[in-house]
Design a protein around this motif. Structure first.
Motif, mmCIF file in Angstrom:
data_model
loop_
_atom_site.group_PDB
_atom_site.id
_atom_site.type_symbol
_atom_site.label_atom_id
_atom_site.label_comp_id
_atom_site.label_asym_id
_atom_site.label_seq_id
_atom_site.Cartn_x
_atom_site.Cartn_y
_atom_site.Cartn_z
ATOM 1 N N SER A 29 47.272 26.477 -87.904
ATOM 2 C CA SER A 29 47.760 27.722 -88.486
ATOM 3 C C SER A 29 47.283 27.854 -89.932
ATOM 4 N N TRP A 30 47.843 28.802 -90.656
ATOM 5 C CA TRP A 30 47.478 29.082 -92.043
ATOM 6 C C TRP A 30 48.749 29.239 -92.874
ATOM 7 N N TRP A 31 48.591 29.206 -94.197
ATOM 8 C CA TRP A 31 49.730 29.316 -95.093
ATOM 9 C C TRP A 31 49.416 30.305 -96.204
ATOM 10 N N PHE A 32 50.490 30.775 -96.856
ATOM 11 C CA PHE A 32 50.357 31.670 -98.001
ATOM 12 C C PHE A 32 50.309 30.839 -99.287
ATOM 13 N N HIS A 33 51.410 30.205 -99.649
ATOM 14 C CA HIS A 33 51.456 29.302 -100.795
ATOM 15 C C HIS A 33 51.999 27.949 -100.348
ATOM 16 N N LEU A 34 51.668 26.929 -101.134
ATOM 17 C CA LEU A 34 52.075 25.570 -100.780
ATOM 18 C C LEU A 34 53.158 25.042 -101.705
ATOM 19 N N ARG A 35 54.029 24.219 -101.122
ATOM 20 C CA ARG A 35 55.116 23.575 -101.844
ATOM 21 C C ARG A 35 55.092 22.078 -101.547
ATOM 22 N N ARG A 36 55.516 21.297 -102.522
ATOM 23 C CA ARG A 36 55.510 19.834 -102.409
ATOM 24 C C ARG A 36 56.934 19.315 -102.485
ATOM 25 N N CYS A 37 57.310 18.507 -101.514
ATOM 26 C CA CYS A 37 58.602 17.835 -101.590
ATOM 27 C C CYS A 37 58.501 16.815 -102.719
ATOM 28 N N ALA A 38 59.346 16.969 -103.731
ATOM 29 C CA ALA A 38 59.303 16.070 -104.879
ATOM 30 C C ALA A 38 59.892 14.704 -104.557
ATOM 31 N N VAL A 39 60.545 14.587 -103.400
ATOM 32 C CA VAL A 39 61.139 13.318 -102.994
ATOM 33 C C VAL A 39 60.121 12.440 -102.272
ATOM 34 N N CYS A 40 59.399 13.017 -101.288
ATOM 35 C CA CYS A 40 58.508 12.194 -100.457
ATOM 36 C C CYS A 40 57.041 12.620 -100.478
ATOM 37 N N GLY A 62 67.026 16.544 -95.701
ATOM 38 C CA GLY A 62 68.007 16.510 -96.777
ATOM 39 C C GLY A 62 67.379 16.306 -98.145
ATOM 40 N N HIS A 63 66.047 16.374 -98.215
ATOM 41 C CA HIS A 63 65.360 16.224 -99.499
ATOM 42 C C HIS A 63 65.588 17.486 -100.323
ATOM 43 N N ARG A 64 66.203 17.305 -101.417
ATOM 44 C CA ARG A 64 66.734 18.405 -102.217
ATOM 45 C C ARG A 64 65.728 19.068 -103.158
ATOM 46 N N TRP A 65 64.736 18.331 -103.640
ATOM 47 C CA TRP A 65 63.865 18.811 -104.709
ATOM 48 C C TRP A 65 62.477 19.204 -104.206
ATOM 49 N N LEU A 66 62.017 20.362 -104.643
ATOM 50 C CA LEU A 66 60.704 20.886 -104.282
ATOM 51 C C LEU A 66 59.954 21.212 -105.565
ATOM 52 N N ARG A 67 58.630 21.114 -105.519
ATOM 53 C CA ARG A 67 57.780 21.533 -106.633
ATOM 54 C C ARG A 67 56.675 22.409 -106.083
ATOM 55 N N GLY A 72 48.320 25.931 -111.695
ATOM 56 C CA GLY A 72 48.929 26.664 -112.787
ATOM 57 C C GLY A 72 50.438 26.808 -112.700
ATOM 58 N N GLU A 73 51.051 26.270 -111.667
ATOM 59 C CA GLU A 73 52.503 26.346 -111.514
ATOM 60 C C GLU A 73 53.102 24.941 -111.590
ATOM 61 N N ASP A 74 54.182 24.811 -112.359
ATOM 62 C CA ASP A 74 54.805 23.491 -112.490
ATOM 63 C C ASP A 74 56.316 23.544 -112.293
ATOM 64 N N TRP A 75 56.803 24.586 -111.626
ATOM 65 C CA TRP A 75 58.244 24.742 -111.434
ATOM 66 C C TRP A 75 58.757 23.912 -110.253
ATOM 67 N N VAL A 86 64.087 21.598 -113.585
ATOM 68 C CA VAL A 86 63.118 20.982 -114.479
ATOM 69 C C VAL A 86 63.015 19.531 -114.049
ATOM 70 N N GLY A 87 61.781 19.066 -113.844
ATOM 71 C CA GLY A 87 61.612 17.706 -113.362
ATOM 72 C C GLY A 87 60.501 16.967 -114.062
ATOM 73 N N PRO A 88 60.302 15.724 -113.655
ATOM 74 C CA PRO A 88 59.279 14.877 -114.279
ATOM 75 C C PRO A 88 57.882 15.207 -113.749
ATOM 76 N N VAL A 89 56.892 14.640 -114.396
ATOM 77 C CA VAL A 89 55.515 14.754 -113.919
ATOM 78 C C VAL A 89 55.376 13.863 -112.693
ATOM 79 N N LEU A 90 54.881 14.428 -111.609
ATOM 80 C CA LEU A 90 54.697 13.680 -110.363
ATOM 81 C C LEU A 90 53.293 13.111 -110.279
ATOM 82 N N ALA A 91 53.063 12.251 -109.304
ATOM 83 C CA ALA A 91 51.749 11.666 -109.092
ATOM 84 C C ALA A 91 50.731 12.756 -108.765
ATOM 85 N N SER A 92 49.520 12.564 -109.202
ATOM 86 C CA SER A 92 48.421 13.509 -108.938
ATOM 87 C C SER A 92 47.977 13.416 -107.491
ATOM 88 N N PRO A 93 47.385 14.491 -106.990
ATOM 89 C CA PRO A 93 47.147 15.760 -107.656
ATOM 90 C C PRO A 93 48.414 16.611 -107.699
#
Length: 120
Positions: A29-40, A62-67, A72-75, A86-93
């Motif tokens: 399939s395809w996606w519009f925008h991507l989100r990262r689980c900040a937990v895993c 039950g993972h509560r935090w998303l980035r 250009g987006e860091d929310w 507001v959260g910490p800097v995560l591992a790259s990329p």
């Protein structure tokens, strides 16, 4: 109100699961925008995407935090309180590859993609 992610709540060394939505990739399939689980590190698509896989992942795990995983987006987002965070800097990329289209991946995006987006 903006929530602050408590120090030590996230393992900032966990890298993202890949360049695209895990479930969309497996479904072809395809996606519009991507989100990262900040937990895993799971990469899922946003709620406007057909699959809304990031929210589905949060509900299933039950993972509560998303980035955001967009350039250009860091929310961050707190699913538990439904507020920005507001959260910490995560591992790259910190975002998908710059040459990857949005929506994406380009070869799977339908010509009428704007009409297929979820609005609620």
């Amino acid at each position: 109100m903006t929530e602050r992610i408590p120090e030590g709540e996230l393992d900032t060394t966990i890298p993202p699961s890949g360049a695209g939505c895990v479930e969309c990739e497996s479904e072809g399939s395809w996606w519009f925008h991507l989100r990262r689980c900040a937990v895993c590190g799971h990469i899922g698509c946003c709620d406007q995407s057909v699959g809304a896989h990031a929210t589905a992942h949060a509900r299933a795990t039950g993972h509560r935090w998303l980035r955001s995983y967009e350039p250009g987006e860091d929310w961050f987002w707190d699913y538990a309180r439904e507020v920005e965070a507001v959260g910490p800097v995560l591992a790259s990329p910190l975002h998908h590859p710059l040459d990857q289209s949005t929506p994406g991946p380009a070869e799977r995006v339908p010509h009428d993609w704007q009409y297929r987006l979820r609005t609620n």
